[in-house]
Design an enzyme around this catalytic site. Structure first.
Site, short mmCIF file in Angstrom:
data_model
loop_
_atom_site.label_atom_id
_atom_site.label_comp_id
_atom_site.label_asym_id
_atom_site.label_seq_id
_atom_site.Cartn_x
_atom_site.Cartn_y
_atom_site.Cartn_z
N LYS A 128 -6.74 -1.41 -3.99
CA LYS A 128 -7.65 -1.98 -3.29
C LYS A 128 -9.15 -2.16 -3.31
CE LYS A 128 -5.36 -1.84 1.06
NZ LYS A 128 -5.54 -1.64 2.90
N CYS A 166 16.68 -3.57 -8.17
CA CYS A 166 15.98 -2.77 -7.90
C CYS A 166 16.66 -2.36 -6.34
CB CYS A 166 14.32 -3.52 -7.65
SG CYS A 166 14.21 -4.79 -6.12
N GLN A 181 -5.45 3.22 4.20
CA GLN A 181 -6.17 2.57 5.56
C GLN A 181 -6.71 3.95 6.76
OE1 GLN A 181 -4.18 -0.40 7.86
NE2 GLN A 181 -3.28 -1.35 5.55
N LEU A 197 -8.90 -12.41 2.49
CA LEU A 197 -8.13 -12.15 1.54
C LEU A 197 -6.27 -11.64 2.25
CD1 LEU A 197 -10.56 -10.24 0.72
CD2 LEU A 197 -9.09 -8.58 -0.29
N VAL A 198 -5.59 -12.69 2.48
CA VAL A 198 -4.15 -12.42 2.60
C VAL A 198 -3.24 -12.56 1.90
CG1 VAL A 198 -4.95 -14.51 4.02
CG2 VAL A 198 -4.16 -14.96 1.61
N GLY A 205 -7.12 -7.86 6.64
CA GLY A 205 -6.58 -7.53 7.89
C GLY A 205 -6.29 -5.34 7.86
#
EC number: 2.8.1.4
Length: 484
Positions: free
Chosen positions: A266, A456, A297, A184-185, A288
């Protein structure tokens, strides 16, 4: 020019069938990549080495060495001189020519190996060459245990080799000797370094991109993926898969408590990745994540995320700090890409949960329409990485406006909660509040004869979506960037 290539030490300790398979794959990888430089380059070898012969006088030395240092599975590349064997004195003369200038002020040791029948021993050859070097150079002396420089000589029947310059390889396993994964990038520091580490380990990797921010972001990710593949994985064909995820983001924000946005996003990515990976016979997913780097995380949250899929999730950066990751990114050349990559932060809540409960997260996900994720997976687009730059769509240039005209319409694309915390107020302009995840659907309903300026706080999201809209034909879109 002749090169002697040694595999990484881990290859040498494998069982005979595994070692043979890995060396065969390494020779095949080297042969394929070097043939692009010069078809006449010869690649041979045995169970513990690869021999490369490069035609002379073609200015190939630099490009060949550069290519070899980027091929996974190689421990060292040794440049060697090949000569017919006359006698030990001639070996000494050739050694002096190769090493005399490099020995000044240093200690050295001569290491000799013999194959075949000769009237002397290997140690006799070492002593003879050592004496010649001491006499002809300004070496500090001989140190057999811990020399500054080793002079390596290999004698094989009627010819001998003298090792010259030595280059370090990547190490790891030859690419293609371990299973295939799906990486996954996002184009940032973490995912690009994670992808590199897996390739270095010999793991063939497809690249999976979840598009949250339109054309501009995908262009940047395509560029870094192509760079990584071309530098470290071009011996094998792999795919870049892009999944449009804006609809999933919108569904999460409309159906899930804001504290769980990051974890749920995720999990949705992992669910999609597991389904897509099966189509590519990938046996693992690579992410990552580095423990505790961001709220999603924490170990607790990672555990909840992983429960979304039965596939093994590999995290090569799990114990690294950010500076170490950035250092590797600089070494492998992805740091400039990551430094300028748009950072998509539209799914970051103000008080994200750090110790998510699985049952609570699953209850939140039950409020989502499962068809949205299924549609995103169905709309995936796969492209061979070798063709990524051929199929790339350059993002449209977007004009930045600091002072809008009175007739300009400002579109505040921030999430409603963010807009409520810091409302945008202008005296003379109409302001529309359209969250970024609804922009594509509503844009076509707006009057085409007006000029629209997206806004924004940081300017990143507005630029990405403006570029996306312009690429789709909306020429009346610019970006509002008020002066600080």
């Amino acid at each position: 020019m002749k090169l002697l290539i040694r595999p990484a030490p881990e290859v040498a300790i494998k069982s005979k069938p595994v070692r043979q398979q890995q060396m065969r794959q390494l020779r095949q990888n080297i042969r394929k990549l070097l043939s692009r430089l010069e078809p006449e380059i010869r690649v041979d070898g045995s169970w513990d080495r690869v021999d490369v012969e490069v035609p002379d006088d073609r200015s190939l030395e630099g490009p060949v060495i550069d290519e070899l240092t980027r091929i996974p599975g190689i421990s060292t590349i040794q440049e060697i001189g090949v000569f017919p064997f006359v006698d030990m004195d001639d070996v000494g003369e050739k050694a002096v020519q190769a090493y005399a200038d490099r020995l000044a002020g240093k200690t050295f040791a001569v290491r000799a190996r013999r194959h075949g029948s000769h009237s002397f021993r290997s140690i006799d050859l070492e002593r003879s060459v050592g004496a010649a070097l001491l006499q002809a150079s300004n070496a500090r002396g001989v140190d057999l245990k811990n020399p500054d420089l080793e002079v390596r000589i290999e004698l094989n029947e009627e010819q001998f080799h003298i090792a010259h310059r030595r280059h370090e390889g990547l190490g790891g396993y030859p690419l293609g000797t371990v299973e295939t994964v799906m990486t996954l990038v996002s184009g940032g520091y973490d995912s690009s370094v994670a992808a590199y580490l897996m390739m270095r380990r010999g793991i063939r990797s497809h690249f999976l991109f979840f598009n949250l921010g339109g054309t501009a972001h995908e262009v940047g990710v395509r560029q870094v993926v192509h760079y990584l593949w071309q530098r470290y994985g071009a011996s094998h064909g792999v795919k870049f898969i892009s999944v449009p995820f804006e609809g999933v983001v919108a569904e999460i924000m409309q159906s899930v408590n804001h504290r769980h946005w990051g974890v749920v996003l995720k999990r949705q990515m992992l669910k999609a990745a597991a389904e897509i990976a099966r189509d590519y016979t990938a046996t693992g997913l690579v992410m990552g994540d580095a423990v505790a780097q961001v709220s999603s995380q924490t170990l607790t949250n990672l555990n909840v995320v992983d429960r979304a899929s039965d596939e093994v999730v590999l995290r090569p950066l799990i114990a690294m700090d950010k500076q170490e990751i950035i250092r590797i990114a600089k070494e492998i050349g992805t740091e400039p890409f990551a430094r300028t990559m748009p950072e998509y932060c539209g799914v970051i809540s103000s008080k994200p949960v750090t110790r998510a409960k699985l049952h609570r997260v699953e209850e939140e996900e039950a409020n989502m329409n499962p068809e949205v994720l299924a549609q995103a997976i169905a709309n995936q687009q796969g492209t061979m990485v070798s063709q990524l730059l051929d199929t790339i769509t350059t993002p449209e240039e977007v004009e930045l406006v600091q002072t809008p005209a009175v007739e300009d319409v400002i579109i505040d694309v921030r999430h409603p909660s963010e807009e409520e915390r810091s409302p945008l107020t202008l005296t003379n302009n109409e302001i529309l509040k359209i969250p970024f995840y609804e922009l594509n659907q509503q844009m076509s309903d707006l009057p085409a004869n007006r000029q629209y300026l997206l806004y924004c706080d940081r300017g990143t999201m507005s630029r990405m979506h403006a570029g996306h809209l312009k690429a789709e034909g909306h020429g009346n879109v610019k970006v509002y960037t008020p002066a600080a």
